[in-house]
Write an enzyme that holds these catalytic residues in place. Structure first.
Site, PDB file in Angstrom:
ATOM      1  N   SER A  56      15.254  -8.690  22.255  1.00 26.43           N
ATOM      2  CA  SER A  56      16.130  -9.547  23.048  1.00 26.43           C
ATOM      3  C   SER A  56      15.302 -10.433  23.960  1.00 26.43           C
ATOM      4  O   SER A  56      14.179 -10.068  24.350  1.00 26.43           O
ATOM      5  CB  SER A  56      17.072  -8.682  23.901  1.00 26.43           C
ATOM      6  N   TYR A  62      18.622  -2.276  30.160  1.00 32.54           N
ATOM      7  CA  TYR A  62      18.478  -3.011  28.902  1.00 32.54           C
ATOM      8  C   TYR A  62      17.191  -3.835  28.902  1.00 32.54           C
ATOM      9  O   TYR A  62      16.394  -3.762  27.953  1.00 32.54           O
ATOM     10  CB  TYR A  62      19.687  -3.914  28.695  1.00 32.54           C
TER      11      TYR A  62
END
Length: 272
Positions: free
Chosen positions: A146, A159
């Site tokens: 990501s 995250y």
């Protein structure tokens, strides 16, 4: 249109019961690849398997928690028993912070579960799959990463931290894997409209999403070896000119680009 270019090869895809993992598995199956589907929910895995079989592919669905080493070992054993040695590992299973809050307001159990899923999960798969790849001197690993890995974010600390650590893990193992002809890549698909991403408050009003079919096509190209020259590097499928990256792969390696590094604050910075 399917070319059958991956016939005879085997992939293992985690988080294959839904979202981008499901679509990647189906896309690989459409190209002739046998697919091992791993996830926590039998029903959704079975649905994915049915779609893969419709494409003429062999497959097996195995329920497992990627955070549990024993569960992962058994899943890998079953996939290899039924399909053969794994040529491509797709580490897709992931979680995200339950709320957009600073770290001191997070739920400790949920925060750690995100890190475990996004970092320990891929490690567990690597630990079980890499010995076979190294012995055969062949194989590819695709970590679904990501943009959060390369920029700070104070509201998704679990995250972002886990994805940054995953990228660092790939960097740490790249040199040793290269000696055995095994490739590892971290690729971000961008913001795709999965249940997980669409449920994040920051994307509540988002109307422009990255293309899931495009990421599926990128994964197929990973399996074909198109991006082998970018071994150990970070790629952003949504934003990058992939043809240019492939063309510049030698220069990217020479300059140590697309890895996590400290930026020097002066020419003779001792940390360079």
């Amino acid at each position: 249109m399917s070319t059958g270019s991956l016939t005879g090869r085997v992939a293992l895809v985690t988080g294959a019961g839904r979202g981008i993992g499901r679509e990647i598995a189906i896309g690989l199956a459409a190209e002739g690849m046998a697919v091992g589907l791993v996830g926590r929910t039998h029903g959704t895995l079975s649905d994915t398997l049915k779609e893969c079989v419709k494409r003429g592919s062999r497959g097996v669905a195995v329920t497992a928690d990627v955070c549990r080493p024993g569960s992962v070992r058994e899943a890998v054993r079953l996939v290899e028993r039924d399909l053969g040695p794994i040529d491509l590992l797709v580490n897709n299973a992931g979680q995200v912070d339950a709320a957009e809050v600073p770290v001191w307001e997070t739920d400790p159990t949920q925060w750690w579960r995100v890190v475990e899923t996004n970092l320990r999960g891929p490690y567990n798969l690597l630990r079980c799959v890499l010995p076979g790849m190294v012995a055969r001197r062949s194989g590819r690993v695709l970590n679904l990463n990501s943009g959060f890995a390369v920029r700070p974010d104070g509201h998704y600390t679990a995250y972002a931290t886990s994805k940054g650590a995953l990228l660092q893990l790939s960097d740490n193992i790249a040199d040793s894997l290269a000696r055995y002809g095994v490739v590892v890549l971290d690729i971000s698909p961008g913001a795709v409209a999965t249940d997980m991403t669409a449920g994040m408050p920051m994307f509540r009003d988002n109307r422009t999403w990255a293309s899931i079919p495009y990421m599926v096509a990128v994964t197929v190209d990973v399996a074909r070896g198109r991006f082998d020259g970018l071994h150990g590097r970070f790629v952003h499928a949504e934003r990058d000119d992939l043809a240019e990256l492939v063309e510049q792969a030698e220069e990217i390696r020479r300059t140590d680009a697309r890895t996590l590094r400290l930026r020097p604050y002066k020419d003779d910075d001792p940390m360079v």
